[in-house]
Write a protein that holds these residues in place. Structure first.
Motif, PDB file in Angstrom:
ATOM      1  N   VAL A 131      73.814  36.187  37.683  1.00  0.00           N
ATOM      2  CA  VAL A 131      72.674  35.639  38.416  1.00  0.00           C
ATOM      3  C   VAL A 131      72.049  34.508  37.600  1.00  0.00           C
ATOM      4  O   VAL A 131      71.879  34.622  36.383  1.00  0.00           O
ATOM      5  CB  VAL A 131      71.629  36.737  38.725  1.00  0.00           C
ATOM      6  N   GLY A 132      71.735  33.425  38.310  1.00  0.00           N
ATOM      7  CA  GLY A 132      71.176  32.245  37.650  1.00  0.00           C
ATOM      8  C   GLY A 132      72.235  31.227  37.297  1.00  0.00           C
ATOM      9  O   GLY A 132      71.929  30.166  36.760  1.00  0.00           O
ATOM     10  N   GLY A 133      73.503  31.524  37.636  1.00  0.00           N
ATOM     11  CA  GLY A 133      74.601  30.627  37.314  1.00  0.00           C
ATOM     12  C   GLY A 133      74.981  29.728  38.472  1.00  0.00           C
ATOM     13  O   GLY A 133      74.700  30.023  39.631  1.00  0.00           O
ATOM     14  N   ARG A 134      75.612  28.615  38.115  1.00  0.00           N
ATOM     15  CA  ARG A 134      76.210  27.694  39.099  1.00  0.00           C
ATOM     16  C   ARG A 134      77.651  27.489  38.670  1.00  0.00           C
ATOM     17  O   ARG A 134      77.931  27.216  37.509  1.00  0.00           O
ATOM     18  CB  ARG A 134      75.463  26.366  39.139  1.00  0.00           C
ATOM     19  N   ARG A 135      78.552  27.594  39.629  1.00  0.00           N
ATOM     20  CA  ARG A 135      79.981  27.517  39.354  1.00  0.00           C
ATOM     21  C   ARG A 135      80.654  26.582  40.339  1.00  0.00           C
ATOM     22  O   ARG A 135      80.316  26.562  41.520  1.00  0.00           O
ATOM     23  CB  ARG A 135      80.566  28.907  39.526  1.00  0.00           C
ATOM     24  N   MET A 136      81.631  25.817  39.847  1.00  0.00           N
ATOM     25  CA  MET A 136      82.491  25.016  40.709  1.00  0.00           C
ATOM     26  C   MET A 136      83.848  25.701  40.743  1.00  0.00           C
ATOM     27  O   MET A 136      84.438  25.970  39.696  1.00  0.00           O
ATOM     28  CB  MET A 136      82.637  23.584  40.184  1.00  0.00           C
ATOM     29  N   ILE A 137      84.322  25.996  41.955  1.00  0.00           N
ATOM     30  CA  ILE A 137      85.563  26.728  42.137  1.00  0.00           C
ATOM     31  C   ILE A 137      86.513  25.875  42.970  1.00  0.00           C
ATOM     32  O   ILE A 137      86.164  25.461  44.071  1.00  0.00           O
ATOM     33  CB  ILE A 137      85.297  28.065  42.856  1.00  0.00           C
ATOM     34  N   THR A 138      87.686  25.610  42.431  1.00  0.00           N
ATOM     35  CA  THR A 138      88.708  24.867  43.167  1.00  0.00           C
ATOM     36  C   THR A 138      89.739  25.879  43.650  1.00  0.00           C
ATOM     37  O   THR A 138      90.326  26.612  42.849  1.00  0.00           O
ATOM     38  CB  THR A 138      89.363  23.791  42.281  1.00  0.00           C
ATOM     39  N   ILE A 139      89.917  25.905  44.973  1.00  0.00           N
ATOM     40  CA  ILE A 139      90.735  26.945  45.605  1.00  0.00           C
ATOM     41  C   ILE A 139      91.979  26.326  46.230  1.00  0.00           C
ATOM     42  O   ILE A 139      91.872  25.543  47.181  1.00  0.00           O
ATOM     43  CB  ILE A 139      89.927  27.683  46.692  1.00  0.00           C
TER      44      ILE A 139
END
Length: 171
Positions: A131-139
């Protein structure tokens, strides 16, 4: 400083350097702690809607997880429900196709982890996030909508990128 004290100090320094070189013991599935060049273009301000950068690089054939902001709250694990904010875009163009932000800055969607209610790459990208995180996910397509896509919005074999914020985790 005596020879014995100097020797002990050198051993302590050597030990701490070798332990630091070993990295984290979080497991093989944890994302690399240094974000990709594309992820460094994403805002770290969680009150701002992120933009997904376009990429000229060849699309990856495996899930890529980049932490933009590492959270310090509860961890999203299988069996919990993660409330996330997200922006979804196409890998090559960065063109947005969906966003929870369109419903307002406080709009989230609940994702019950392990229930298979979203595409596999989206769910896998949330797991381990705090919680409190930001993530970039390439799928890649095989963890997204596959060769069929999801017409009329997602073409077949599309590589997708999501930038997501983990807002809350409930058991």
């Amino acid at each position: 400083m005596s020879r014995r004290t100097a020797s002990r100090a050198l051993i302590a320094v050597a030990l701490s350097v070798s332990l630091a070189a070993c990295g984290s013991d979080d497991g093989a599935d944890s994302p690399d702690s240094s974000p990709s060049a594309a992820a460094t273009e994403v805002t770290t301000d969680l009150s701002e809607k992120p933009e997904v950068p376009a990429s000229d690089d060849p699309a990856p054939d495996e899930l890529v997880i980049d932490d933009v902001v590492v959270g310090d709250g509860a961890e999203a694990v299988t069996g919990s429900t993660a409330d996330v904010k997200y922006v979804g875009a196409f890998y090559e163009s960065g063109e947005e196709f969906d966003s929870s932000w369109s419903g307002g800055a406080d709009e989230t969607i609940p994702v019950p982890l392990g229930a298979g209610r979203v595409i596999p790459g989206f769910e896998q990208g949330i797991e381990g996030m705090k919680v409190g995180g930001r993530r970039m996910i390439t799928i890649p397509s095989d963890l997204g909508y596959g060769p069929e896509g999801s017409p009329p919005v997602i073409p077949g074999d599309a590589t997708l990128v999501f930038v997501m914020d983990l807002v809350e985790v409930t058991p």
